[in-house]
Design a protein around this motif. Structure first.
Motif: not given
Length: 224
Positions: A200-224
């Motif tokens: 994901l870092e290489k595909a989108f040019g995001l840092s691990p921290k940014q990816i972590g933020t996106m993962r928390r936002r779109f984690d299916p366990k937290t999505l309603k």
């Protein structure tokens, strides 16, 4: 030589037609098939192919009527409410090769980019002004605001999206040419599925921290 050419043409012709046949729901072999409750209730679409039909003489008008679309469903944090209607909630649709959905969007709400792998969708705007569109395989965007009474088609398997750009809540109805169209939201598929962080870092040019933020936002366990 001519015989060989004829054989090739026949193979190409048959391959194309077989592909078309296999790409859609199978044709019904009876007028309708209401799943027999004696053998269990429909919990998931995976069960549809193994539940026997009840005798057609036992079918009633209520089997072909659904009353669950009179009001909107629960809204997500993006302001979207959807009520999918398929044989799991409306048994009368079983084997008919179709399903539909009611979607309500609050002012400014979005239906995130997603696609249906097994169906083309036709969307009808019941009320409101909805910016709608899809992206084809050459990354060309087809989008515009569709108003009340207008219809737009989203070809099968192509990513599409919607946003309420009006000053009032919007409501749309979508119809699918499959009883199990499937749905995959792009953000959740990318950041909520567990794809390797380095990729994901290489595909989108995001840092691990940014990816972590996106993962928390779109984690299916937290999505309603």
């Amino acid at each position: 030589m001519y015989l060989r050419l004829l054989v090739i043409l026949v193979i190409v012709f048959l391959h194309g037609h077989v592909s078309i046949i296999m790409a859609s729901d199978p044709d019904p072999i009876q007028d309708f098939c209401i799943p027999n409750p004696k053998f269990g209730s429909i919990k998931t679409l995976a069960h549809l192919s193994i539940l026997p039909c009840k005798n057609s003489s036992e079918a009633t008008t209520d089997d072909f009527v659904f009353s669950g679309l009179k009001s909107s469903g629960n809204f997500t944090e993006t302001g979207l409410s959807t009520i999918p209607v398929n044989p799991t909630v409306f048994p009368g649709l079983n084997t008919l090769g179709m399903s539909f959905v009611r979607a309500d969007l609050k002012v400014g709400a979005i239906n995130p980019p997603h696609f249906h792998p097994r169906a083309t969708e036709i969307t009808y705007v019941v009320q409101g002004s909805v910016y709608s569109g899809f992206v084809d395989s050459s990354n060309r965007v087809f989008a515009r605001v569709i108003e009340q009474g207008e219809v737009m088609v989203f070809p099968r398997g192509l990513m599409h999206f919607q946003m309420n750009v009006g000053k009032k809540p919007a409501m749309v109805f979508g119809s699918f040419n499959s009883q199990n169209p499937g749905s995959q939201k792009i953000p959740s598929a990318i950041f909520g599925s567990g794809i390797d962080v380095e990729l994901l870092e290489k595909a989108f040019g995001l840092s691990p921290k940014q990816i972590g933020t996106m993962r928390r936002r779109f984690d299916p366990k937290t999505l309603k």
